[in-house]
Design an enzyme around this catalytic site. Sequence first.
Site, PDB file in Angstrom:
ATOM      1  N   TYR A 157       0.808  -1.210   0.000  1.00 32.79           N
ATOM      2  CA  TYR A 157       0.000   0.000   0.000  1.00 32.79           C
ATOM      3  C   TYR A 157       0.850   1.273   0.000  1.00 32.79           C
ATOM      4  CZ  TYR A 157      -4.537   2.121   1.020  1.00 32.79           C
ATOM      5  OH  TYR A 157      -5.714   2.786   0.942  1.00 32.79           O
ATOM      6  N   LYS A 224      -1.993 -12.708   6.391  1.00 35.02           N
ATOM      7  CA  LYS A 224      -2.071 -13.716   5.327  1.00 35.02           C
ATOM      8  C   LYS A 224      -0.726 -14.443   5.287  1.00 35.02           C
ATOM      9  CE  LYS A 224      -4.203 -15.603   1.866  1.00 35.02           C
ATOM     10  NZ  LYS A 224      -5.299 -16.553   2.077  1.00 35.02           N
ATOM     11  N   ASP A 273      -8.449 -13.957   4.886  1.00 29.36           N
ATOM     12  CA  ASP A 273      -9.658 -14.329   4.127  1.00 29.36           C
ATOM     13  C   ASP A 273     -10.696 -14.971   5.054  1.00 29.36           C
ATOM     14  OD1 ASP A 273      -7.514 -16.105   4.163  1.00 29.36           O
ATOM     15  OD2 ASP A 273      -8.269 -17.316   2.529  1.00 29.36           O
TER      16      ASP A 273
END
Length: 411
Positions: A157, A224, A273
């Site tokens: 990001y 993740k 997720d």
Amino acid sequence: MKENLKRDDLIAAIDETRTSFDTDNPVVPFIEGDGIGVDIWPASQKVFDSAVKKAYSDQRKIEWTEVLAGQKAFDATDEWLPNKTLELFDNYGIGIKGPLTTPVGGGIRSINVAIRQKLDLYACLRPLRWFSGIESPTKNPGDVDIALFRENTEDVYSGKELEMNSDEVRSLNAFLNSEFGWEIREDSGIGIKPISKTASERLIRAALNYAVENNKKNLAIVHKGNIMKFTEGAFRAWGYELVKSEFSDVAVAWDDCNGDPGDKILVQDVIADAFLQQILIKPQEFDVIATTNLNGDYASDALAAQIGGIGISPGGNINYENGKSVFEATHGTAPKHAGKDKANPGSLILSGEMMFRYMGWNEAADLIVKSMEKSISEGNVTYDLARGRTDATTLSSSDFAKSLTENIEGF
Ligand code: NAP
């Protein structure tokens, strides 16, 4: 510069910040914001002033000072983010902002990201809670009461990206191939995902500290790391190490207590997720979240959707080590509504509520929350919150603010 303070030093630094707002007339720089900024800033400011007056009579007052950024700055100075603006935020140590246009084409990538990075506002705090009466796509939106801490300075990001076919991407690609044998398609853009121990620790430390200060029962590290082992996986591992090295008197990892933490805060980790699924199915199981930058971006908007949308979801960007902070509406400039006195000022108003709480002006903050609860439950809301409600009156931005100030005066 002080950096990566250990837990005790961090607590001392936070105390120091609080005493620095022990003045009755602090100067607070504000950015009105582009697009709907012209509608939601004046509405919000009225609510802020009304809450301060009610809470402290004439003993306390904010001295608002406007600073420029975005389109308004560009029109006036040819710069999207003048240095003067950063200097004033830095000098006063606090600020609040409306949404800013992201310039298209060259120059600055994102003004919001630049403010966070230049002032090293490493923690993005997004408290997500539901106000009774708000329509939600989920059955039990009241189960959402989560403080999400998103790392603000690193990750893919942070904008370290090279464009396809540029000399830079060719050179990096050749280097990666010769040094590591990595084969990346020639027609690729490449982004870099740095996740440092320093930035991860200070973010997770801030989240743990928040959990302690606010008597929260659990904290989840969202990552993740099953796939991105040395970045997201390391974020997780450093978090658990921190629990052991600095917070073992108040927090314990799931694996070290078989899920039974006693009086301590239970720390667990959840893969990003699965987390997006779990916040739909059982959001009540999460109190505080610590996560990396991109995960935090997605997860906070997904949670915001459950509690009424980005029009009502506030945010704060904070460096807990040096105390600097800029609070902000989390939505964008919503150009199609700009200047129509229509948009919901709720996100900016609740960002102000966060700011007051950060300053230790809890009485003013409480009045803002109480007045929001009253107007929303009575159905006096802007168009976005009236959607799907049969009992609601649709108010303009300014009339919604009027409804809140009338509540405050009547308390
Ligand atoms: P957006 O401005 O957030 O607007 C998207 C939609 O969200 C609006 O059309 C509106 O939905 C709803 N919405 C947003 N704010 C609202 C409010 N206060 N009250 C009621 N509804 C609200 O997103 P965008 O159109 O993608 O972005 C526009 C510009 O904002 C871009 O330049 C973007 O880069 C910038 N941006 C800035 C920030 C920031 O400053 N922090 C954040 C995100 C985007 P309805 O159509 O349902 O009315």
